[in-house]
Design an enzyme around this catalytic site. Structure first.
Site, short mmCIF file in Angstrom:
data_model
loop_
_atom_site.label_atom_id
_atom_site.label_comp_id
_atom_site.label_asym_id
_atom_site.label_seq_id
_atom_site.Cartn_x
_atom_site.Cartn_y
_atom_site.Cartn_z
N GLU A 141 39.49 34.34 33.43
CA GLU A 141 40.57 35.24 32.98
C GLU A 141 39.98 36.50 32.39
O GLU A 141 40.49 37.61 32.58
CB GLU A 141 41.44 34.53 31.93
CG GLU A 141 42.66 35.33 31.49
CD GLU A 141 42.46 36.17 30.23
OE1 GLU A 141 43.44 36.81 29.80
OE2 GLU A 141 41.34 36.22 29.69
N SER A 193 72.75 57.42 38.02
CA SER A 193 73.98 56.65 38.24
C SER A 193 73.81 55.44 39.16
O SER A 193 74.44 54.41 38.92
CB SER A 193 75.13 57.56 38.71
OG SER A 193 74.78 58.14 39.94
N HIS A 234 56.97 44.02 39.97
CA HIS A 234 58.20 43.90 39.17
C HIS A 234 58.74 45.29 38.85
O HIS A 234 58.03 46.12 38.27
CB HIS A 234 57.92 43.13 37.88
CG HIS A 234 59.10 42.34 37.41
ND1 HIS A 234 60.26 42.92 36.98
CD2 HIS A 234 59.30 41.00 37.33
CE1 HIS A 234 61.13 41.96 36.63
NE2 HIS A 234 60.57 40.79 36.84
ZN LIG Z 1 42.21 35.36 26.23
#
Ligand SMILES: [Zn+2]
Ligand SMILES: *[C@@H]1O[C@H](CO)[C@@H](O)[C@H](O)[C@H]1NC(C)=O
Ligand SMILES: *[C@@H]1O[C@H](CO)[C@@H](O)[C@H](O)[C@H]1NC(C)=O
Ligand SMILES: *[C@@H]1O[C@H](CO)[C@@H](O)[C@H](O)[C@H]1NC(C)=O
Ligand SMILES: *[C@@H]1O[C@H](CO)[C@@H](O)[C@H](O)[C@H]1NC(C)=O
Ligand SMILES: *[C@@H]1O[C@H](CO)[C@@H](O)[C@H](O)[C@H]1NC(C)=O
Ligand SMILES: *[C@@H]1O[C@H](CO)[C@@H](O)[C@H](O)[C@H]1NC(C)=O
Ligand SMILES: *[C@@H]1O[C@H](CO)[C@@H](O)[C@H](O)[C@H]1NC(C)=O
Ligand SMILES: *[C@@H]1O[C@H](CO)[C@@H](O)[C@H](O)[C@H]1NC(C)=O
Ligand SMILES: *[C@@H]1O[C@H](CO)[C@@H](O)[C@H](O)[C@H]1NC(C)=O
Ligand SMILES: *[C@@H]1O[C@H](CO)[C@@H](O)[C@H](O)[C@H]1NC(C)=O
Ligand SMILES: *[C@@H]1O[C@H](CO)[C@@H](O)[C@H](O)[C@H]1NC(C)=O
Ligand SMILES: *[C@@H]1O[C@H](CO)[C@@H](O)[C@H](O)[C@H]1NC(C)=O
Length: 710
Positions: free
Chosen positions: A411, A598, A658
């Site tokens: 990570e 709009s 997203h």
């Molecule tokens: Zn971490």
């Protein structure tokens, strides 16, 4: 990774970032909150089994294991297997999922300051070995370095660039400071560190040195009379923050396999647009002091630069830009660029509904031998969570929905283990994932912190009322009481931890943890002092906060996998949309552009109506005990947020799909809402693009609405 500075609220690139660590509250008289004032909280029998299973002492044992061996990415398969084995003991079917990824490790580095008169200062680039903190003297201790940093040498005059955000460079250019060919000296905090290096590189600079500053430590500084670690809770002056310098806001994961999984035979892409092409080094404030002092009196002084966060608190330093100082730095950074195997531990308990899956993740790898807060407070909690579900399963209980526990590797380099895993399992995840629950730094201090997609706001806050939470000596408070006292706001997800890959494929996500405020022990983020010894004495004496955070994650997971009605609330998006719209309106007004919002307001109305009718139909299914209809409604709740994603990704970054929230392109951690529209204005400065993104964002919201309705 997860920084210890928390950011809240919707921001445009020019709006201010509120640093949570400095938004403080009085600690006296914490009130009991909410309509349910029963204390201790009332729990049903299954909740009792789960929560009573939690034991601070066994959590401390898991923590001890994780924090006494080298577990930097890709170097500790034994620890991955140990994690899978614990989960298996508690009834999970477990395995290791392997990926073959680009990583680099430090071989040698050095830094030398040469004054105009020719004399020199050579920082050690090392953290002090402390007898009170045994893992600081381990022979395999990891040097200070930047993950994914560039191997190279640089020798030049240097300039102080503040936090190294684009606005800081804009200010330097306005002040006429020459940047080309110089080395950047940047302060930690604010944007993700890789973006500081990127901005320096984009301005033609040839190296970056990044230092920690006690000005970010609130009241807990030696200058304010607080003793430094190990004697006390202030920052040890030799503390160095390691960390990745990948360009995280462009894409996470293995930089050589953008958008696809890393296996030994995977094709490798050019990574030069995603990892720095100039060397960088992290240093402590004590060793940065002479380097900054050599700039005193040259260029514009820090006060006159007049930028938020520019001036820090290192004694005897004016935080001047330093133009014309005549002092030079020579830096060298040699990394071993290599491909290697990483291991994600995965543990599964099948649910009766095979097409509904809840994933719980925490990373395991750390930059240092310790990692007691980041990430192994979360790892310890996850073992205890598995134990609790083992106890509940022993009563014959079975989850309706499948539970998948994940212990991610790599990570720290750039969300590598979780991103590659998502890329491998994306078809299944898109069909079946109900939500992703993340716990990284479960505990770094006493203040709880939760960020989530809006459909998870209600369930995540109401369950806080069931957790007894220790707070500054008080034992009669719930997590909800403390959370409200500390501001009571669910944050917007940006990036900086493993929820990122899931969120950007339209999966409802939450990230939880706890940290310190300006009057709490300074959390030695990514330093050797993020150790078991620090945690035991300063971070969480007694491991009681670990227990409470673990119980919270457990009760949330229990309800996500057990409740007949999947506890996702689509209408939770409606008030949030309104807030984001207000922020966007302000961004548009303060720009020179004429943008018609709009279509977006119309889409939000459509969504609002769809969410209302979805929820009444779901209520009707419950009242009529119509399980077929309830299944249909549960699947809509699972699926609707996939609609918010845009296939081609946001402008200039395909990975981030997203359309409602994303990490800022120049912040990395902190979120931007309606990012396609907002950053077309603040970043691309392109009205046509912004208007096109109003349309795309509105369409995404309409697709989400239509999934709720069909
Ligand atoms: Zn971490
Ligand atoms: C918790 O206990 C303390 C000390 O007994 C008391 O002053 C406080 O009012 C209690 N708080 C709540 C919310 O009941
Ligand atoms: C308080 O919580 C208990 C347990 O969850 C619940 O049964 C009860 O209805 C709640 N009371 C109120 C007033 O919310
Ligand atoms: C892996 O981690 C364990 C537990 O911390 C430790 O005992 C072991 O020495 C580590 N392995 C390596 C190769 O460093
Ligand atoms: C050179 O300059 C540095 C910084 O001003 C100073 O500390 C040092 O004493 C000087 N050395 C000599 C030999 O003058
Ligand atoms: C620091 O301490 C002072 C004096 O106790 C207090 O007034 C101030 O609010 C504290 N600062 C922060 C950021 O909490
Ligand atoms: C500092 O900047 C603010 C706006 O960012 C401006 O209002 C103020 O006049 C500036 N101060 C100086 C001394 O330049
Ligand atoms: C910075 O410059 C201003 C204006 O010249 C001066 O008033 C101030 O004292 C200087 N600050 C420092 C720390 O040197
Ligand atoms: C880079 O610097 C290191 C340390 O000073 C030195 O050993 C090495 O030869 C240098 N490499 C190049 C290519 O100049
Ligand atoms: C670099 O890593 C490889 C493994 O990928 C290893 O075989 C080699 O010894 C390392 N080189 C150095 C100088 O550490
Ligand atoms: C869980 O479900 C999967 C997919 O249906 C199946 O392959 C696996 O064998 C099941 N595991 C157990 C322990 O039942
Ligand atoms: C767990 O909590 C108990 C009760 O507060 C305490 O006595 C014990 O020392 C704690 N265990 C650890 C490992 O801190
Ligand atoms: C602005 O965006 C539009 C639409 O993507 C694009 O065609 C145009 O080239 C961009 N303009 C500039 C100046 O980059």
């Amino acid at each position: 990774m997860k920084t210890f500075l928390f950011f809240l609220g919707a921001i445009g690139a020019k709006a201010c970032q509120r640093e949570r660590a400095f938004a403080h509250h009085s600690h006296a008289h914490v009130k009991r909150q909410g309509s349910n004032s029963t204390f201790p909280p009332v729990l049903d029998p299954n909740e009792q089994i789960l929560l009573n299973s939690f034991d601070n002492t066994s959590i401390s044992e898991w923590s001890y294991y994780y924090t006494h061996g080298n577990h930097i990415a890709g170097l500790n398969q034994t620890m991955a297997q140990w994690t899978a084995d614990r989960w298996a003991e508690f009834g999970f079917t477990s395995r290791l999922d392997e990926y073959f990824v680009f990583l680099n490790y430090p071989i040698a580095n050095s830094l030398l300051l040469t004054y105009p008169n020719g004399s020199t200062y050579k920082p050690t680039l090392k953290e002090d070995v402390l007898k009170e903190d045994p893992t600081t003297s381990y022979p395999d201790s990891i040097p200070t370095f930047h993950g994914y940093s560039f191997s190279g040498n640089a020798s030049a005059e240097y300039v102080y660039v503040g936090r190294g955000q684009q606005v800081d460079f804009d200010r330097l250019e306005a002040l006429g400071v020459e940047l080309e060919g110089k080395i950047a000296l940047a302060k930690y905090g604010g944007p993700f560190r890789g973006l500081k290096v990127k901005n320096a590189q984009d301005h033609g600079m040839i190296g970056t040195v990044i230092f920690s500053d006690p000005g970010d430590d609130g009241n807990m500084t030696e200058a304010k009379g607080v003793a430094a670690y190990p004697a006390g809770p202030a920052r040890n002056p030799s503390t160095v923050q390691r960390g990745s310098v990948q360009f995280l806001s462009t894409y996470p994961g293995d930089p050589t396999t953008p958008g696809y999984v890393s296996k030994p035979d995977s094709e490798r892409a050019d990574r030069t647009n995603i990892t720095p092409q100039i060397p960088s080094l992290p240093i402590s404030w004590a060793e940065a002091q002479p380097i900054l002092q050599a700039l005193n009196g040259f260029g514009t002084n820090g006060t006159q630069v007049n930028r938020t966060g520019w001036v820090g608190a290192i004694p005897g330093v004016t935080y001047s830009t330093g133009a014309g100082s005549g002092a030079t730095l020579s830096m060298s950074n040699l990394m071993n660029d290599t491909y290697g195997t990483i291991w994600n531990a995965v543990g599964v308990i099948n649910g009766t509904n095979e097409d509904e899956v809840v994933i719980v993740g925490n990373h395991r790898d750390a930059w240092i031998i310790g990692g007691a807060a980041d990430p192994n407070s979360g790892s310890a909690v996850l073992i205890e969570l598995a134990k609790a579900f083992g106890k509940l399963s022993a009563t014959g209980w079975k989850p309706k929905r499948t539970i998948v526990l994940c212990s991610w590797d790599a990570e720290e380099y750039g969300l590598v283990g979780s991103t590659e895993w998502m890329e491998e399992y994306i078809p299944w995840l898109k069909n079946a994932a109900v939500s992703y629950l993340n716990i990284d730094v479960a505990v770094a201090g006493p203040i709880p912190d939760v960020s989530a997609t809006p459909d998870l706001h209600e369930v995540s806050t109401s369950l806080m009322k069931k957790i007894v939470y220790p707070y500054r000596g008080a034992t009669n408070l719930t997590l909800y009481d403390v959370w409200v006292h500390e501001g009571g706001e669910v944050g917007v997800l940006g990036s900086g931890s493993d929820y990122t890959a899931f969120l950007h494929r339209g999966i409802a996500s939450i990230d939880m943890g706890s940290g310190g405020g300006p009057n709490d022990a300074v959390y030695p983020y990514h330093s050797n002092y993020d150790s078991y010894a620090w945690m035991e004495r300063f971070g969480d004496p007694g491991f009681h906060t670990h227990k409470a955070m673990g119980q919270y994650l457990t009760i949330l997971l229990y309800h996500m996998v057990n409740d007949e009605v999947l506890p996702l609330k689509p209408s939770g998006y409606v008030p949030e949309f309104k807030k984001y719209l207000t922020a966007l309106d302000a961004t548009v007004s303060s720009s020179d552009y004429n943008i018609d919002l709009s279509p977006l307001t119309a889409a939000i109305s459509t969504f609002s109506a769809a969410a209302r009718s979805f929820e009444s139909l779901r209520d009707a299914a419950v009242s009529a005990d119509d399980s077929a209809l309830l299944t249909v409604q549960n699947h809509k709740a699972r699926d609707f947020s996939r609609g918010f994603t845009s296939q081609g990704g946001l402008p200039a970054r395909e990975f981030y799909q997203h359309t409602i929230f994303a990490p800022g392109r120049d912040t990395g951690y902190a979120p931007v809402t309606f990012p396609g529209i907002t950053e077309s204005i603040t970043f691309d400065r392109n009205q046509t693009l912004a208007q096109a993104w109003v349309g795309r964002t509105a369409r995404a919201i309409e697709i989400a609405a239509s999934i709720l309705q069909t």
